[in-house]
Design an enzyme around this catalytic site. Structure first.
Site: not given
Ligand code: ADP
Ligand code: MG
Length: 384
Positions: A126, A170
């Protein structure tokens, strides 16, 4: 055909020959788990598995995006109700909207994308998806945003459109990654430093439990609460203790009476883990992979026995790996209750690790894990 070529072929087939191509990688984290929300350090690296995006600005108000992997196209104008979009489209749409909040208005475009990052395995597909769109739009429309702003834009898209309240690691890693390196990120100041990861005759193997236990998100919230409670009590006699970052692991025991056993275990783990990131960086500089591996085992032990975020599947994989000569380190990676273990293993011993874990996992859980070899890779950019 390679994924990048598949994406290009899909774009050419649907939209023609004019386009630019961007990529953004997934990430691993060598060490530093549950430290981000405690203002500590993490040690991620971008990997050689990516989302690829072919994209071209067009006139008008309607944007077209084709997902190669889902074989599905969406078209929308910016006033669309995002709840009507398929799940995968929320990420690019969220990025466009978050850029808009910064006063950066993307024009319409057409795009095709796809990737080879396993979804939902904890490699942050994602974040890669957000990062590739943020990077491409920044370049296409000359926004002039710096990398950290792009990472934050992706993070905000994840919060506000995917509904996942993730930290910055991330997106940071996907955008700032550098082949052959890990990044020590200070989650408080967002300052970071590259450290070389020279693996020599060793490699990184991820073993995917292929489970995601449903307690993951409620337990995550309760760990955050435990940590906050610990800090609240420990700062009573010293207001400088603003987060677990500000407390040394050897001092936590002195608060056992006031914080209670459960909060003690949480704080003990986090303070040790924050220190372990620093020690691991020192070992990397010394080229001492055996020591790096020992820290990885320690992290697993702490996550399992003190922080209680492991599960039988992860414990089995880490325990079996620990028995195999040539495995320097193994630990669960990510929030817990499923996802992958990360293993630092001698290349020649990889087949043994795979076969042994496969058999023991199958015997115990009636299914086989999945295996991914990963290398470090560069952060998001354009492929020219
Ligand atoms: P991860 O741990 O991989 O980030 P998430 O559940 O956060 O797992 O994100 C996975 C979601 O991201 C998928 O459900 C999908 O909507 C989107 N996604 C990831 N990779 C792709 C891809 N290659 N094509 C389309 N959508 C993708
Ligand atoms: Mg994700």
């Amino acid at each position: 055909m390679k994924k990048k070529d598949q994406v290009i072929a899909a774009f050419e087939h649907k939209y023609g020959k004019e386009y630019r191509v961007f990529f953004a990688p997934g990430r691993i984290n060598i060490i530093g788990e549950h430290t981000d929300y405690n203002n500590g350090f993490v040690l991620p690296a971008a990997i050689d598995k990516c989302i690829y995006l072919a994209i071209q600005p067009i006139a008008g108000n309607t944007t077209y995006i084709h997902s190669v992997d889902f074989d599905e196209e969406v078209s929308f104008t910016l006033d669309v109700d995002h709840k009507t979009l398929p799940h995968w489209a929320l990420y690019p749409f969220g990025v466009i909207k978050e850029l808009q909040k910064l006063g950066k208005n993307s024009g319409a475009f057409r795009a095709a994308f796809g990737g080879d990052i396993p979804e939902g395995a904890g490699l942050s597909s994602s974040a890669a998806l957000e990062s590739v769109f943020a990077t491409a739009l920044n370049s296409l429309f000359d926004f002039g945003l710096d990398k950290m702003t792009l990472a934050k834009t992706g993070q905000m898209a994840e919060h506000n459109y995917a509904g996942v309240m993730c930290g910055i690691m991330d997106q940071f890693a996907s955008i700032h990654g550098k082949k052959g390196h890990v990044m020590k990120l200070d989650c408080r100041s967002l300052e970071f430093e590259y450290f070389p990861l020279e693996l020599g005759e060793y490699e990184l193997l991820l073993i995917d439990t292929r489970v995601k236990h449903s307690l993951a998100s409620s337990e995550y919230n309760s760990r955050r609460k435990d940590c906050e409670e610990g800090v609240m009590i420990m700062r009573r006699d010293n207001s400088q203790r603003k987060s677990l970052r500000d407390i040394r692991s050897k001092d936590v025991i002195t608060f056992l009476g006031s914080i209670g056993e459960q909060v003690y275990m949480r704080c003990q783990f986090v303070t040790e883990e924050i220190e372990r990131v620093g020690y691991t960086c020192e070992s990397l500089l010394e080229g001492d992979l055996e020591q790096v591996g020992r820290y990885m085992f320690e992290t697993h032990e702490g996550l399992s026995k003190l922080y209680h975020v492991s599960c039988p599947e992860l414990d089995l994989l880490a325990d079996v790996a620990a028995e195999i000569p040539g495995v320097l380190g193994a630990r669960m990676m990510g929030g817990g209750f499923g996802g992958c273990t990360i293993n630092l293993v001698k290349s020649t011993e990889v087949p043994v690790l795979i076969e042994t874990t496969r058999k023991k996992y199958l015997d115990a859980f009636g299914k086989e894990p999945e295996y991914y070899k990963v290398n470090t890779g560069d952060g998001a950019g354009e492929i020219i």
